[in-house]
Enzyme design. Structure first.
Site, short mmCIF file in Angstrom:
data_model
loop_
_atom_site.label_atom_id
_atom_site.label_comp_id
_atom_site.label_asym_id
_atom_site.label_seq_id
_atom_site.Cartn_x
_atom_site.Cartn_y
_atom_site.Cartn_z
N ASP A 52 0.85 -1.19 0.00
CA ASP A 52 0.00 0.00 0.00
C ASP A 52 0.88 1.24 0.00
OD1 ASP A 52 0.99 0.18 2.62
OD2 ASP A 52 -0.76 -0.83 3.45
N ASP A 54 1.51 5.14 1.74
CA ASP A 54 1.19 6.06 2.83
C ASP A 54 1.62 7.44 2.39
OD1 ASP A 54 0.52 3.96 4.91
OD2 ASP A 54 2.56 3.37 4.39
N ASP A 128 10.80 4.99 11.97
CA ASP A 128 11.56 3.89 12.58
C ASP A 128 12.90 3.62 11.88
OD1 ASP A 128 10.15 2.88 10.41
OD2 ASP A 128 9.17 1.26 11.51
P1 ATP Z 1 4.39 -2.23 4.97
O1 ATP Z 1 4.99 -2.70 3.72
O2 ATP Z 1 4.20 -3.29 5.97
O3 ATP Z 1 3.16 -1.35 4.78
P2 ATP Z 1 5.49 0.22 5.97
O4 ATP Z 1 6.91 0.64 6.19
O5 ATP Z 1 4.72 1.03 4.97
O6 ATP Z 1 5.52 -1.29 5.61
P3 ATP Z 1 3.43 0.94 7.82
O7 ATP Z 1 3.04 0.24 9.07
O8 ATP Z 1 2.47 1.03 6.71
O9 ATP Z 1 4.78 0.24 7.36
O10 ATP Z 1 3.91 2.40 8.24
C1 ATP Z 1 4.20 3.43 7.31
C2 ATP Z 1 5.41 4.22 7.77
O11 ATP Z 1 5.14 4.82 9.03
C3 ATP Z 1 6.66 3.38 8.02
O12 ATP Z 1 7.38 3.18 6.84
C4 ATP Z 1 7.42 4.23 9.01
O13 ATP Z 1 8.07 5.31 8.37
C5 ATP Z 1 6.29 4.80 9.85
N1 ATP Z 1 6.02 3.93 11.02
C6 ATP Z 1 5.10 2.96 11.13
N2 ATP Z 1 5.12 2.38 12.33
C7 ATP Z 1 6.08 3.01 13.02
C8 ATP Z 1 6.58 2.89 14.34
N3 ATP Z 1 6.09 1.98 15.19
N4 ATP Z 1 7.60 3.73 14.70
C9 ATP Z 1 8.08 4.66 13.86
N5 ATP Z 1 7.66 4.81 12.62
C10 ATP Z 1 6.67 4.02 12.18
MG MG Z 2 2.59 0.85 4.53
#
Ligand code: ATP
Ligand code: MG
Length: 484
Positions: A52, A54, A128
């Site tokens: 997805d 963001d 993160d």
């Molecule tokens: P995925 O492929 O699982 O969606 P993602 O990196 O996009 O991976 P998400 O949970 O959708 O993960 O979160 C989007 C963004 O928000 C992350 O890439 C990170 O920058 C930030 N983020 C999410 N969770 C945290 C956290 N617990 N602490 C710090 N930053 C976070």
């Molecule tokens: Mg994501």
């Protein structure tokens, strides 16, 4: 900070779905800054297809709401953000965040409230991993890189921003995210993380809400690399924190179910995370069944109570939504029905709503070397592909063998002949935790005499089963994946 050309990072607008471009364009037109951030940018740069996208902006949630109107919903308390619907897709739009204020962190340093808006630089420092902190403006064709994250992408290194110990204390879920990304992307975990990633550190997960941990467990199950992540979860002591009373051993059954789950995801099939929970907790369920059998509890009652007990224990770690719990108990109960079906009910069983999941579960058990299935996995496998005549013959052969092995008396046979072709419910509603726990303690006591009569005097008023308390759940926050 370095500004990179998107094209040099392998990024083009043609790769992006119209939904994310619509969100970025609408915010830009309204005079705000807007970027794609997180997994979307990271995965595209790695040549993978993102799950997805963001978005992040300097507009506050209420300003985002003004831009998108009814297409926007503001969600979350600890972490307020906007959900924007574009066509059939949902895009998460967050506002740049500043560091949290002291007053809203717990004594262990965990962030409890986090709605302090800030600048893009502050927002970057709150993310993160370096690889999750690249800001992509597709219309300008630029990527903002504040920490040389591009190098980490090239060297396949998972690096936490800031002091790793502090970042884990702020949000212990980052430990799970570390293993999830390392497994999913096949990245190396930076030495600075490994140094502090101790069993002591994983104990911080005890402070995380079981709802949030369920969400995270789902992400672990559905990322397509269960096989790689399971040994890591065990090695770092997270397995023990996530699953109550589970042995730190990957049994052949779990191993097979994990490969099966990963394969389904690789070929684009949907999976039901509750199915994998049913696999993980199966041994515990069997042990609990034996416990009740040893106490002389009627078999059906023993199975029902064992299921409730095991899920109740698991709820102290990850809160499985009620409907998923029912699914798990039905899959377990289906094992008993499929193993020893009443001949009159075989055809009805094969058309039962829970047949597919129950059968898949049975076959996985059998193929992983569980001899207690008595070959019934293969039997049902063959049965499904038979013509009506073949089915009838298979049932009568089964019936003869069953009668022989049971050494039934003629009377028993004739009683069995009257068995209904209807299947009794797999899980009785009166046995569910919700109904039972809605009763006050005194009501529970009042019902004890009937229960005692029903279970042949096995349950005393001080039995732990009758002492269950309702666990508060907020199902609105629990995301549950598609069913099989
Ligand atoms: P995925 O492929 O699982 O969606 P993602 O990196 O996009 O991976 P998400 O949970 O959708 O993960 O979160 C989007 C963004 O928000 C992350 O890439 C990170 O920058 C930030 N983020 C999410 N969770 C945290 C956290 N617990 N602490 C710090 N930053 C976070
Ligand atoms: Mg994501």
């Amino acid at each position: 900070m370095q500004t990179l050309h998107a094209s040099k990072c392998g990024l083009t607008t043609a790769q992006l779905p119209s939904s994310i471009l619509d969100v970025i364009d609408s915010l830009t037109k309204a005079g705000y800054e807007a970027y794609i951030v997180g997994g979307g940018v990271r995965d595209l740069m790695l040549g993978q297809s993102p799950k997805d996208y963001d978005a992040v902006t300097n507009a506050t949630p209420s300003q985002i709401k003004e831009v998108f109107g009814r297409r926007c919903r503001i969600i979350g308390r600890r972490f307020e953000l906007a959900h924007v619907y574009s066509g059939r897709e949902l895009i998460e739009v967050a506002t740049f965040r500043a560091p949290p204020k002291k007053a809203i962190t717990s004594s262990a340093g965990m962030i409890l409230r986090d709605n302090n808006w800030g600048t893009i630089e502050q927002d970057f420092a709150r993310r993160d991993f370096s690889i999750n902190a690249l800001y992509y403006q597709p219309r300008k064709g630029i990527v903002l890189d504040f920490c040389n994250a591009v190098d980490d992408i090239k060297t396949k290194t998972l690096r936490l921003l800031g002091d790793p110990a502090l970042r884990f204390e702020e949000d212990p879920v980052r430990m799970l995210r570390t293993l999830r990304f390392a497994a999913k992307l096949n990245f190396n975990i930076d030495a600075a993380i490994l140094d502090i990633f101790t069993p002591e550190m994983t104990k911080l997960l005890r402070d995380v809400s079981p709802h949030r941990l369920y969400d995270e467990s789902q992400k672990l199950f559905t990322m397509g690399h269960l096989h790689r992540v399971m040994p890591m979860l065990i090695k770092f002591g997270i397995w023990q924190q996530l699953f109550a009373d589970l042995k730190t051993e990957i049994t052949p059954f779990i191993e097979r179910a994990a490969s099966n789950t990963d394969q389904r995801i690789q070929i684009g099939k949907t999976i039901n995370p509750a199915f994998f929970y049913a696999v993980l907790l199966w041994e515990n369920y069997l042990q609990r069944c034996s416990f009740y059998h040893a106490k002389g509890t009627v078999a059906a009652e023993a199975r029902a109570q064992a299921g409730l007990d095991v899920l109740k224990r698991q709820a102290t770690r990850t809160i499985i939504p009620r409907f998923a719990e029912t699914f798990i108990r039905e899959v377990w109960e289906m094992q008993n029905r499929l193993l020893n079906p009443k001949p009159q009910q075989i055809e009805a069983l094969s058309g039962h709503a829970r047949f597919r999941a129950g059968f898949d579960f049975l076959l996985l058990r059998e193929k992983s070397g569980d001899a207690s299935t008595n070959g019934m996995g293969a039997w049902w496998d063959a049965y499904q592909n038979m013509s009506t005549d073949e089915k009838e013959r298979a049932i009568s052969t089964y019936n003869r063998q069953r009668a022989k092995s049971r050494r039934k008396t003629t009377t028993e046979e004739s009683v069995e002949a009257k068995v209904s072709t209807q299947i009794e419910p797999l899980v009785k509603e009166s046995e569910t935790r919700s109904r039972r726990s809605r009763k006050t303690q005194s009501e529970v006591k009042k019902t004890v005499p009937q229960t005692v009569a029903h279970t042949a005097g096995e349950i005393s008023p001080d039995h732990p089963i009758l002492k269950r308390r309702r666990v508060q759940r907020d199902l609105a926050k629990v995301v549950f994946g598609p069913t099989q």
